[in-house]
Scaffold this active site. Structure first.
Site, PDB file in Angstrom:
ATOM      1  N   TYR A 149      21.055 -21.417   5.745  1.00 56.40           N
ATOM      2  CA  TYR A 149      19.700 -21.465   6.303  1.00 56.40           C
ATOM      3  C   TYR A 149      19.676 -21.323   7.826  1.00 56.40           C
ATOM      4  O   TYR A 149      18.609 -21.172   8.409  1.00 56.40           O
ATOM      5  CB  TYR A 149      19.000 -22.758   5.897  1.00 56.40           C
ATOM      6  CG  TYR A 149      18.139 -22.609   4.653  1.00 56.40           C
ATOM      7  CD1 TYR A 149      18.213 -21.473   3.864  1.00 56.40           C
ATOM      8  CD2 TYR A 149      17.245 -23.608   4.291  1.00 56.40           C
ATOM      9  CE1 TYR A 149      17.437 -21.345   2.734  1.00 56.40           C
ATOM     10  CE2 TYR A 149      16.457 -23.485   3.157  1.00 56.40           C
ATOM     11  CZ  TYR A 149      16.553 -22.356   2.385  1.00 56.40           C
ATOM     12  OH  TYR A 149      15.772 -22.232   1.272  1.00 56.40           O
ATOM     13  N   LYS A 216      32.631 -28.008  -0.888  1.00 58.73           N
ATOM     14  CA  LYS A 216      33.725 -27.105  -1.268  1.00 58.73           C
ATOM     15  C   LYS A 216      34.824 -27.281  -0.220  1.00 58.73           C
ATOM     16  O   LYS A 216      35.352 -26.310   0.349  1.00 58.73           O
ATOM     17  CB  LYS A 216      33.178 -25.664  -1.323  1.00 58.73           C
ATOM     18  CG  LYS A 216      34.109 -24.638  -1.886  1.00 58.73           C
ATOM     19  CD  LYS A 216      34.352 -24.747  -3.368  1.00 58.73           C
ATOM     20  CE  LYS A 216      35.397 -23.733  -3.784  1.00 58.73           C
ATOM     21  NZ  LYS A 216      35.946 -23.982  -5.122  1.00 58.73           N
ATOM     22  N   ASP A 265      32.564 -26.630  -7.661  1.00 55.56           N
ATOM     23  CA  ASP A 265      32.760 -26.000  -8.976  1.00 55.56           C
ATOM     24  C   ASP A 265      32.926 -27.050 -10.070  1.00 55.56           C
ATOM     25  O   ASP A 265      32.370 -26.922 -11.171  1.00 55.56           O
ATOM     26  CB  ASP A 265      33.951 -25.026  -8.957  1.00 55.56           C
ATOM     27  CG  ASP A 265      35.132 -25.568  -8.186  1.00 55.56           C
ATOM     28  OD1 ASP A 265      35.175 -25.343  -6.967  1.00 55.56           O
ATOM     29  OD2 ASP A 265      35.972 -26.227  -8.780  1.00 55.56           O
ATOM     30  N   ASP A 289      21.291 -25.238  -3.325  1.00 52.82           N
ATOM     31  CA  ASP A 289      20.434 -24.186  -3.874  1.00 52.82           C
ATOM     32  C   ASP A 289      20.852 -23.893  -5.319  1.00 52.82           C
ATOM     33  O   ASP A 289      20.041 -23.896  -6.244  1.00 52.82           O
ATOM     34  CB  ASP A 289      20.604 -22.937  -3.002  1.00 52.82           C
ATOM     35  CG  ASP A 289      19.494 -21.937  -3.211  1.00 52.82           C
ATOM     36  OD1 ASP A 289      18.452 -22.325  -3.764  1.00 52.82           O
ATOM     37  OD2 ASP A 289      19.670 -20.778  -2.814  1.00 52.82           O
TER      38      ASP A 289
END
Ligand code: NAI
Length: 401
Positions: A149, A216, A265, A289
């Site tokens: 963003y 992540k 994940d 998102d």
């Protein structure tokens, strides 16, 4: 004369006749907004009998603003949203490439609405691919100002990209081919800290037992990994009385909130296999998102998923459905207004009008549980006959009383 909501150290000061700006939005925005306004006004009347009313004040953004004023996001809109603190909006069109920058991103950044909050909860009547959808009840706190963003991106053939490739080679030794576009992924301590703080405050206020930081960090140590480390620091420094990290208690938090982290994940596997493990989720922008749409799919889809953009320190909140303008169904009486209705319900809770919020929630749930659903849900509910936006709204109004 209606009065504005104000914000002081003690929190929001809400008069009985607050001015609340709204943006109808593009595409199906006007349809779902019309339904929402009708239901909210009816619920306020049923519960407060005129003692409390909202003075809705329209402000423009998007296509309509452009057609009427020549600006996609007029200054008066930003001024009004800033002055009135609490507002609600419909979806706004964003071209996929080139053209104007996403108005939603602009709004969130201009108003510094750093937390995008998306509750996902199943209730009877909602279609779900899960065998036990009743285990899904989570609230996602997605960072709203950084990561993708931030919008720092340059095209492969631009002069900026050429200069950056040269700089990156000279300073970091990174070899990027001449046809490489470049995007920056900024993640700061300041933004990460305030986002996790907001999620923790919510967990404490609403007596949730688990908070999960999603990142992540195994691959991106200094951005995603740092988000986790800074988040953990906030928990240790500011919430030690209420919460404890998994590693600090060997997984046994006693009566405190258990705070843990998941690699993104693995998190997608977890929300399918063990959704009950996650009650409050704090994460960076792009992870949030993906995660919020995946979780929404487990409880009926984006047609029923509400959202809020918040800045607690400034007392600001902008409510909006998760879905977009749905260009494929505009003007066909097919739009599901539930996501917008639940966004308004969140707004009412924010201003402390809990009875009215509960009333709307109960009416919508009763409508859907009775099998009165719009086409997006009916397609996935055995034996359901789809009804239009207007009939759905009328049925909710019947339950409102
Ligand atoms: P979308 O959410 O508008 O539509 C995706 C699919 O879901 C479509 O098949 C649509 O018909 C369906 N759908 C969405 N909301 C629905 C509802 N309330 N009832 C029934 N069906 C519904 O996403 P899409 O197509 O990717 O984006 C369209 C436009 O909306 C784009 O310009 C995009 O940038 C914008 N957008 C705006 C958002 C916002 O203002 N907050 C959020 C997401 C997209």
């Amino acid at each position: 004369m209606p009065h504005p909501i104000t914000f002081a150290q003690a929190g929001l000061q809400v008069p009985d006749d607050p001015i609340i700006p709204f943006i109808q939005g593009d595409g199906i925005g006007p349809e779902v907004w019309a339904a929402t306004r009708q239901v909210v006004d009816a619920a306020l009347w049923t519960i407060y009998r005129g003692r409390r009313t909202i003075h809705w004040s329209e402000v423009l953004a998007g296509q309509r603003a452009y057609d009427e004023t020549g600006s996609w996001l007029p200054d008066e809109t930003l001024t009004s949203l800033t002055a009135h603190l609490i507002a609600i909006k419909g979806p706004l069109t964003t071209p996929v490439a080139g053209g104007i920058r996403s108005l939603n991103v602009q709004l969130r950044r201009e108003l510094d609405l750093y937390a995008n909050v998306r509750p996902v909860r199943w209730f009877p009547g909602l279609p779900s691919p899960l065998r036990q959808p009743e285990l899904v009840s989570a609230v996602i706190f997605r960072e709203n100002t950084e990561d993708v963003y931030a919008g720092y991106e340059v095209a492969a053939d631009s002069e900026e990209a050429r200069l950056l490739r040269g700089l990156l080679k000279a300073t970091c030794g990174w070899e990027l081919t001449d046809d490489t576009g470049i995007g920056l992924k900024p993640i700061s301590r300041t933004a990460s800290t305030r986002l996790v703080r907001a999620a923790m405050r919510y967990a404490v206020d609403r007596k949730r037992q688990r908070v999960t930081l999603v990142h992540k960090g195994n691959i991106m140590k200094y951005t995603e990994g740092a988000f986790r480390d800074w988040g953990y620091q906030v928990v240790r420094d500011e919430f030690a009385d209420h919460a404890v990290l998994f590693d600090d208690c060997d997984g046994d938090p006693g009566d405190r909130i258990l705070v843990q982290d998941r690699i993104a994940d693995a998190m997608f596997q977890d929300i399918l296999l063990s959704p009950e493990r996650h009650q409050v989720i704090a994460t960076t922008n792009l992870n949030g998102d993906y995660l919020s749409d995946a979780l929404a799919a487990q409880i009926g889809g984006i047609g029923v998923s509400p959202g809020a953009n918040l800045n607690d320190e400034l007392g600001r909140a902008l409510y909006e459905a998760v879905h977009g303008t749905a260009p494929d169904i505009v003007g066909r009486d097919l739009a599901n207004p539930t996501a917008m209705l639940f966004s308004a319900e969140m707004l009412l809770r924010r201003i402390g009008w809990t009875d009215a919020a509960d009333h709307i929630e109960t009416a919508v749930e009763a409508t859907i549980a009775a099998g009165a659903v719009t086409a997006d849900l009916a397609a996935r509910v055995d034996g359901a006959r789809p009804i239009g936006t207007r009939e759905f709204t009328d049925t909710v109004l019947t339950h409102i009383g």
